[in-house]
Write a protein that holds these residues in place. Structure first.
Motif, PDB file in Angstrom:
ATOM      1  N   VAL A   1       5.160   4.494   2.112  1.00  0.00           N
ATOM      2  CA  VAL A   1       5.770   5.825   2.178  1.00  0.00           C
ATOM      3  C   VAL A   1       5.963   6.256   3.625  1.00  0.00           C
ATOM      4  O   VAL A   1       7.003   6.815   3.998  1.00  0.00           O
TER       5      VAL A   1
ATOM      6  N   THR B   1       0.856  -1.185   0.000  1.00  0.00           N
ATOM      7  CA  THR B   1       0.000   0.000   0.000  1.00  0.00           C
ATOM      8  C   THR B   1       0.889   1.231   0.000  1.00  0.00           C
ATOM      9  O   THR B   1       1.757   1.390   0.864  1.00  0.00           O
ATOM     10  N   GLN B   2       0.667   2.115  -0.952  1.00  0.00           N
ATOM     11  CA  GLN B   2       1.569   3.248  -1.135  1.00  0.00           C
ATOM     12  C   GLN B   2       1.686   4.109   0.117  1.00  0.00           C
ATOM     13  O   GLN B   2       2.783   4.451   0.551  1.00  0.00           O
TER      14      GLN B   2
END
Length: 283
Positions: free
Chosen positions: A30, A25-26
């Motif tokens: 991140v 999941t970005q």
């Protein structure tokens, strides 16, 4: 297959799925990388500063100490925060409704959180090996010490995260306390600067909590033996590290199940709906 074993297997599967979601999941990925990057930036800024009384880089020592900080960051703060969130959104209630569902739920959280701790430590150490000099990572003894500190660190912090997470009524109320906990413990535990340069009473307070011992254990595994000279007693104190972390492990494992069972018993469809309505009114 017994119901308990089935719940444990479901928990392992759940934990692996949650860990994969974090890595794919970005936003989650991140967030993970930003945390690591922010801590590495602090270390790079101090890598040309020397530890007091030595010619050794403060940045390298901080790099190793921060590996211990990851246990509190993920094992306590993130673990506790997830419990608060999933109690609010009804996930915990659904887990309680399933046969042995709380067992599977907790095992899943342990697996996913332990995976994140291991990943953060691996990435930080891998990058740090290229950016910093002085790491003592070439001997089998270093990796053996690292292994038992990792294992005890997870056992000492994950139950503490579960207990603390059960005490907060909402994520909004938990946020300031998590920041205070993380900042306060980091300041008195010798993570960013040797604890021996703090007032004696703060040294004693810092040694009551596992973060100091996790940082010390990591330093003993990955720094040259000569760096023990800047520690309390001029020693790595492996026996004391093992003893304190074991004591936190025993206390956490004894307390966490009782606290979580009480928290789960207080959950109902009406309480979840009431919290959701309150949150909507607040927004």
């Amino acid at each position: 297959m017994s119901p308990t074993l089935a719940a444990a297997r479901a928990g392992l599967s759940r934990g692996w799925i949650e860990l994969k979601q974090t890595l794919t999941t970005q936003a989650e990925l991140v967030g993970l990388l930003l945390r690591i990057g922010a801590l590495l930036a602090v270390m790079i800024w101090t890598r040309h500063t020397h530890l007091p009384g030595t010619n050794f880089s403060l940045g390298t020592a901080t790099l190793v100490s921060v590996l211990g900080l990851n246990f509190v960051l993920y094992g306590v703060v993130d673990m506790g925060d997830q419990l608060v969130v999933e109690r609010e959104d009804g996930t915990l209630l659904r887990a309680r409704a399933a046969p042995n569902g709380m067992i599977g739920y907790l095992i899943g959280k342990v697996v996913s959180t332990a995976g994140q701790v291991a990943l953060a430590i691996a990435i930080t150490l891998f990058i740090g090996a290229f950016l910093f000099t002085g790491l003592a990572i070439g001997s089998p003894g270093s990796w053996l010490t690292l292994a038992w500190v990792l294992m005890l660190g997870l056992l000492a912090t994950l139950p503490a995260g579960a207990v603390l997470g059960s005490l907060f009524p909402s994520q909004r109320s938990a946020g300031p306390w998590w920041l205070l906990l993380l900042g306060g413990l980091s300041a008195i535990s010798g993570i960013f600067y040797p604890i021996t340069h703090l007032p004696v009473f703060l040294q004693w307070i810092g040694q009551l909590f596992p973060l100091y011992w996790l940082g010390l254990g990591m330093r003993s595994a990955l720094l040259p033996n000569a760096m023990a000279a800047v520690e309390i007693g001029h020693s790595w104190r492996h026996l004391a590290t093992f003893g304190v972390l074991s004591a936190w492990t025993v206390a956490g494992l004894a307390l966490a199940p009782t606290v979580l069972r009480r928290m789960a018993r207080r959950e109902s469809g009406s309480t979840v709906a009431a919290r959701r309505e309150k949150a909507l009114r607040a927004t």
